[in-house]
Enzyme design. Structure first.
Site, PDB file in Angstrom:
ATOM      1  N   ARG A  43       0.827  -1.198   0.000  1.00 41.95           N
ATOM      2  CA  ARG A  43       0.000   0.000   0.000  1.00 41.95           C
ATOM      3  C   ARG A  43       0.868   1.258   0.000  1.00 41.95           C
ATOM      4  NH1 ARG A  43      -4.915   1.501   4.140  1.00 41.95           N
ATOM      5  NH2 ARG A  43      -3.275   2.322   5.470  1.00 41.95           N
ATOM      6  N   ASP A 219     -11.596  -7.730   5.624  1.00 43.21           N
ATOM      7  CA  ASP A 219     -11.656  -6.441   4.931  1.00 43.21           C
ATOM      8  C   ASP A 219     -11.026  -6.573   3.547  1.00 43.21           C
ATOM      9  OD1 ASP A 219     -11.623  -3.762   4.251  1.00 43.21           O
ATOM     10  OD2 ASP A 219     -10.863  -3.079   6.196  1.00 43.21           O
ATOM     11  N   GLU A 271     -16.786   3.453   5.596  1.00 45.72           N
ATOM     12  CA  GLU A 271     -15.737   4.239   6.256  1.00 45.72           C
ATOM     13  C   GLU A 271     -15.257   5.383   5.376  1.00 45.72           C
ATOM     14  OE1 GLU A 271     -12.857   0.803   6.531  1.00 45.72           O
ATOM     15  OE2 GLU A 271     -11.423   2.324   5.913  1.00 45.72           O
ATOM     16  N   HIS A 321     -15.822   3.021  12.147  1.00 44.94           N
ATOM     17  CA  HIS A 321     -14.507   2.673  11.616  1.00 44.94           C
ATOM     18  C   HIS A 321     -13.410   3.148  12.555  1.00 44.94           C
ATOM     19  CE1 HIS A 321     -10.966   4.239   9.223  1.00 44.94           C
ATOM     20  NE2 HIS A 321     -10.887   2.937   9.057  1.00 44.94           N
ATOM     21  N   GLU A 341     -14.055  -0.791  16.714  1.00 44.45           N
ATOM     22  CA  GLU A 341     -12.837  -1.415  16.191  1.00 44.45           C
ATOM     23  C   GLU A 341     -11.625  -1.001  17.019  1.00 44.45           C
ATOM     24  OE1 GLU A 341     -12.194  -0.306  12.069  1.00 44.45           O
ATOM     25  OE2 GLU A 341     -10.752  -1.928  11.758  1.00 44.45           O
TER      26      GLU A 341
HETATM   27 MG   LIG Z   1     -11.897  -1.068   6.689  1.00 48.13          MG
END
Ligand SMILES: [Mg+2]
Length: 389
Positions: A43, A219, A271, A321, A341
């Site tokens: 990423r 996810d 999110e 989120h 979370e």
């Molecule tokens: Mg996520």
């Protein structure tokens, strides 16, 4: 009655998501750019620098409230200094509704979603912190709570770093008292059938490690397309997953809605969505089973409450989120929120050097899979001055 006399915004070279954002730059996970080979590996190959903006709102009685949002590209201070601050300065701090609406309407030509809404969110959060501090009450109390004394948190980590390491990490979360945990899918359409098998093996590994009585979810971070997701869901039906998160880019609500017709696995997202209008669109299209607004993006507490009310009336769960004081207060005051979370540091990982200094002074950590907080005024934390340049 107290009048707003100062609005300042400062930039901090830190991720609002804590150590996770830094570590995820090199960890394996599928992303929306996975279809491009040059961005497939990490990423970090396309992601922005992890930074945040901290807003302070001071009223004429000397009370200072703090709010914050993500600020990867450094645009939040431009939006606030060059525009939003003049809509807020000189106003009553308790006029959260009127201020929100003025900022939203005034920023329409360049706003509605994204950076403008993140800036509005940070201001709104600072206003609520200011109101709580002025009243000597926690924000959850101003919001009408607490509706419950503590909130379950789920462990959000489990990157596909190898079979044994992942199984060990999952078992450690069970031992720490978490009743739910979320993993990251490694692959998307750019990786073919082999990637599908590896996605399934990752889920199977976690399910095997934790047994049948722990909620597991995964996810896809906007990295799939409809046909790929349909095939993946067929493979994953048997693992009794609590949800599959963000299979598609946020604007592709038709794919979300179609996928829900194809699978019994709950589908989550949101999110990266903004305002009651954005979430109403999700709800009207019956695109998600669970929405995951982030108050630091979608419009702060003032808008978050409305988003949650829409969801509650539509029979949709709200699971915000990411972690943080904003979401702890939000969840304490909202019966529609069953859990939040949390990003634990896996036993195999080291805290990056850049994360040694905490962002917030006084931020509590969950224990035994739940979070409870002391009834301190406002949000109950202050931003650590040491994080600023
Ligand atoms: Mg996520």
């Amino acid at each position: 009655m107290s009048t707003i006399k100062r609005v300042t915004v400062r930039h901090a070279p830190r991720s609002i998501w804590g150590h996770l954002a830094e570590r995820e730059k090199t960890l394996p996970l599928v992303t929306p750019l996975d279809v491009y080979p040059e961005y497939q590996d990490t990423r970090g190959s396309w992601f922005w620098d992890s930074r945040m903006a901290v807003v302070e709102i001071e009223t004429d009685d000397g009370v200072v409230g703090q709010g914050w949002c993500e600020d990867g590209v450094g645009a939040i201070s431009l939006v606030i200094d060059n525009h939003l601050s003049r809509l807020v300065l000189g106003s009553e701090a308790s006029d959260v509704e009127g201020l929100w609406d003025r900022m939203y309407r005034a920023s329409l030509p360049y706003g509605r979603k994204g950076i403008a809404l993140q800036a509005i969110s940070a201001i709104d959060i600072a206003l609520w912190d200011n109101l709580g501090r002025a009243a000597g009450k926690p924000v959850y109390e101003l919001l009408g709570g607490p509706v419950h004394p503590s909130i379950p948190v789920y462990a959000s980590a489990l990157h596909p770093v190898g079979h044994d390491k992942v199984a060990q990490e999952a078992r450690a979360y069970v031992a720490e008292g978490y009743e739910g945990m979320k993993m990251r899918f490694p692959f998307g359409p750019g990786d073919g059938v082999r990637g599908m098998a590896e996605n399934e093996a990752h889920v199977a590994n976690v399910r095997d490690a934790v047994g049948p009585d722990i909620e597991i979810m995964a996810d896809a971070y906007m990295g799939w397309n409809f046909n790929y997701a349909k095939k993946m869901c067929n493979r994953l039906e048997k693992y009794n997953m609590a949800w599959i998160e963000e299979p598609f880019v946020p604007d592709d609500l038709n794919s979300y809605a179609k996928l829900r017709q194809e699978t019994s696995i709950p589908i989550s997202g949101g999110e990266h969505e903004y305002t009651k209008y954005g979430f109403l669109n999700i709800i009207e299209k019956e695109a998600m089973d669970i929405i995951q607004p982030d108050l630091r993006r979608c419009g702060g507490f003032t808008e978050g409450r409305k988003i949650s009310a829409l969801a509650q009336a539509a029979g949709i769960s709200v699971i915000p989120h990411a972690y943080g004081m904003t979401h702890i207060h939000f969840a304490l005051a909202d019966a529609a929120i069953p859990m939040i979370e949390y990003f634990p540091l896996p036993a195999w990982a080291d805290l990056p050097d850049s994360e040694m200094e905490p962002i917030f002074i006084g931020e509590p950590k969950p224990s035994n899979g739940r979070i409870a907080i002391d009834p301190l005024p406002g949000l109950g934390v202050t931003v650590n001055e040491a994080i600023f340049d």
